[in-house]
Design a protein around this motif. Structure first.
Motif, short mmCIF file in Angstrom:
data_model
loop_
_atom_site.label_atom_id
_atom_site.label_comp_id
_atom_site.label_asym_id
_atom_site.label_seq_id
_atom_site.Cartn_x
_atom_site.Cartn_y
_atom_site.Cartn_z
N UNK A 73 -21.88 6.81 8.00
CA UNK A 73 -21.49 5.44 7.67
C UNK A 73 -20.11 5.44 7.03
N UNK A 74 -19.52 4.26 6.99
CA UNK A 74 -18.15 4.12 6.50
C UNK A 74 -18.12 3.17 5.31
N UNK A 75 -17.57 3.64 4.21
CA UNK A 75 -17.37 2.79 3.05
C UNK A 75 -15.98 2.18 3.09
N UNK A 76 -15.90 0.89 2.89
CA UNK A 76 -14.64 0.16 3.02
C UNK A 76 -14.38 -0.68 1.78
N UNK A 77 -13.12 -0.69 1.34
CA UNK A 77 -12.71 -1.52 0.20
C UNK A 77 -11.55 -2.40 0.65
N UNK A 78 -11.74 -3.71 0.52
CA UNK A 78 -10.71 -4.68 0.86
C UNK A 78 -9.98 -5.07 -0.43
N UNK A 79 -8.81 -4.48 -0.64
CA UNK A 79 -8.06 -4.72 -1.87
C UNK A 79 -7.37 -6.08 -1.82
N UNK A 80 -7.36 -6.76 -2.95
CA UNK A 80 -6.64 -8.02 -3.08
C UNK A 80 -5.64 -7.90 -4.22
N UNK A 81 -4.39 -8.23 -3.94
CA UNK A 81 -3.34 -8.14 -4.95
C UNK A 81 -3.02 -9.52 -5.51
N UNK A 82 -2.80 -9.58 -6.80
CA UNK A 82 -2.45 -10.84 -7.45
C UNK A 82 -0.96 -11.13 -7.27
N UNK A 83 -0.66 -12.23 -6.59
CA UNK A 83 0.74 -12.68 -6.39
C UNK A 83 1.63 -11.52 -5.98
N UNK A 84 1.21 -10.80 -4.94
CA UNK A 84 1.89 -9.56 -4.55
C UNK A 84 3.37 -9.77 -4.24
N UNK A 85 3.70 -10.77 -3.43
CA UNK A 85 5.09 -10.99 -3.04
C UNK A 85 5.95 -11.45 -4.22
N UNK A 86 5.29 -12.10 -5.19
CA UNK A 86 6.05 -12.64 -6.34
C UNK A 86 6.33 -11.59 -7.41
N UNK A 87 5.58 -10.47 -7.39
CA UNK A 87 5.71 -9.48 -8.45
C UNK A 87 6.53 -8.26 -8.03
N UNK A 88 7.02 -8.23 -6.81
CA UNK A 88 7.74 -7.05 -6.33
C UNK A 88 9.00 -6.82 -7.16
N UNK A 89 9.10 -5.64 -7.78
CA UNK A 89 10.19 -5.32 -8.68
C UNK A 89 11.46 -4.98 -7.91
N UNK A 90 12.55 -5.69 -8.17
CA UNK A 90 13.80 -5.49 -7.43
C UNK A 90 14.38 -4.10 -7.63
N UNK A 91 14.38 -3.63 -8.87
CA UNK A 91 14.98 -2.33 -9.17
C UNK A 91 14.22 -1.21 -8.47
N UNK A 92 12.88 -1.29 -8.51
CA UNK A 92 12.07 -0.27 -7.82
C UNK A 92 12.31 -0.31 -6.31
N UNK A 93 12.42 -1.51 -5.76
CA UNK A 93 12.67 -1.65 -4.32
C UNK A 93 13.99 -1.00 -3.93
N UNK A 94 15.05 -1.27 -4.68
CA UNK A 94 16.35 -0.68 -4.37
C UNK A 94 16.30 0.84 -4.48
#
Length: 373
Positions: free
Chosen positions: A1-22
């Motif tokens: 059998x397969x165990x599955x986890x559907x992760x949900x992120x809180x405001x994912x697009x709004x929290x993306x850190x600019x410095x980390x991205x660069x």
């Protein structure tokens, strides 16, 4: 059998850190001019809040990517690209901010232990990258056959100190997946959407010319039949018959025909493929694109032609037919790639020989349409 986890992120697009991205773009080898261009695209943005008819003062936006932009999801995908490297045993499927962790095991206890270890590593990655998992909306599910799930195995998983709710079905990218992968609720969802769309068209049809109504029915009703059809199309014959009945109703609506009109006549007049014909068309187009583009690699690497294993010339090897893998169960034969290869092998020789032509899809559609008459 397969165990599955559907992760949900809180405001994912709004929290993306600019410095980390660069920093990640630099580590991936982007040139300085490119990262500076993206930095200028993200910097100096502001936001304001409307509350009770009044706007707040503008504030500088120091994180997040612009929603509704073409570049936003791409930048987010690049930001998430190194997440799979923290996993030791499980696999994670990423599509923008939809993240699904899954792994197979022989019993629920071992699956729970291994998945909890992986979740701790994933949670640590999110903390380091300044993103937040929404524990309340994160769900888990056990996938397997009726025999494997007869004792209702339980996954005891937690994230951020909160237990993860185990469900029997979940929606993933618009597709309802249930624990036994019967697709019953997915078919119900499609039928509901088709019914609501047809009701809308009926209310407005007196204002529509015939050709416009046909276009609207195809856009608003039949589009639900095509969405991810290659995935759920191994459902039961009963479910496929229900979809065919719904398509027949859509045909009567598009042509304003009485109930006595032949279904074959309506489909021929509209140029529509039947439900099973549409599924076959989509499966063959899928395998055709995999052959031509050699992508995705995980699917292309599993393709095997007769010519790859036969040194001497045979009819199958000269016609680019697939050597089907051996499957010990109906689940194996229900896989998308297996069904696509079976559909491909059923094509006539003249179509297979035109695999590299631009009008392959048109000729394929004409072939399937002629077959159903």
């Amino acid at each position: 059998m397969v165990g599955t986890v559907f992760l949900d992120l809180s405001a994912a697009f709004d929290l993306l850190d600019h410095e980390l991205l660069i920093n990640k773009l630099n580590s991936y080898g982007f040139e300085t001019s490119a990262t500076e261009w993206i930095k200028s695209y993200l910097d100096n943005r502001s936001f304001t809040v409307l509350f009770n008819g009044s706007y707040s003062e503008k504030q500088k936006l120091c994180c997040g990517v612009p929603q509704g932009s073409c570049l936003g999801p791409l930048l987010f995908s690049i930001f998430m690209n190194d997440l799979p490297f923290v996993l030791k045993h499980a696999t994670i499927a990423l599509y923008a901010d939809d993240s699904t962790i899954y792994m197979s095991g022989t019993n629920a206890h071992h699956l729970s232990q291994d998945l909890n270890d992986e979740l701790r590593a994933v949670e640590n990655w999110f903390n380091v990258n300044r993103l937040v998992i929404n524990a309340e909306k994160t769900k888990c599910m056990m996938l397997g056959s009726s025999y494997l799930l007869k004792d209702s195995p339980v996954l005891n998983l937690s994230v951020s100190g909160s237990p993860i709710e185990q469900v029997s079905e979940a929606k993933l990218l618009g597709v309802v997946v249930d624990s036994k992968m019967t697709w019953n609720n997915q078919i119900k969802q499609i039928l509901g959407k088709m019914g609501r769309s047809m009701a809308m068209v009926r209310q407005c049809q007196k204002y529509m010319p015939g050709n416009i109504k046909k276009m609207i029915v195809e856009s608003l009703v039949l589009s639900h039949l095509d969405y991810c059809a290659t995935i759920w199309s191994n459902t039961t014959e009963s479910n496929l018959n229900k979809l065919q009945i719904a398509q027949n109703k859509a045909a009567r609506l598009a042509l304003n025909c009485p109930f006595t009109t032949s279904i074959t006549t309506m489909h021929h007049q509209l140029g529509w493929l039947s439900v099973r014909g549409r599924i076959k068309y989509l499966l063959i187009n899928l395998i055709h694109n995999i052959i031509i583009n050699k992508r995705p690699e995980i699917l292309y690497s599993n393709l095997c032609f007769f010519s790859d294993v036969h040194q001497h010339s045979t009819r199958q090897s000269s016609e680019s037919r697939f050597l089907l893998p051996s499957c010990r169960s109906g689940y194996g034969q229900g896989r998308v790639q297996y069904r696509a290869m079976v559909a491909w092998n059923s094509l006539p020789q003249y179509l297979v020989k035109q695999i590299n032509t631009n009008n392959f899809s048109k000729r394929l559609r004409l072939f399937i349409f002629t077959q159903q008459r």
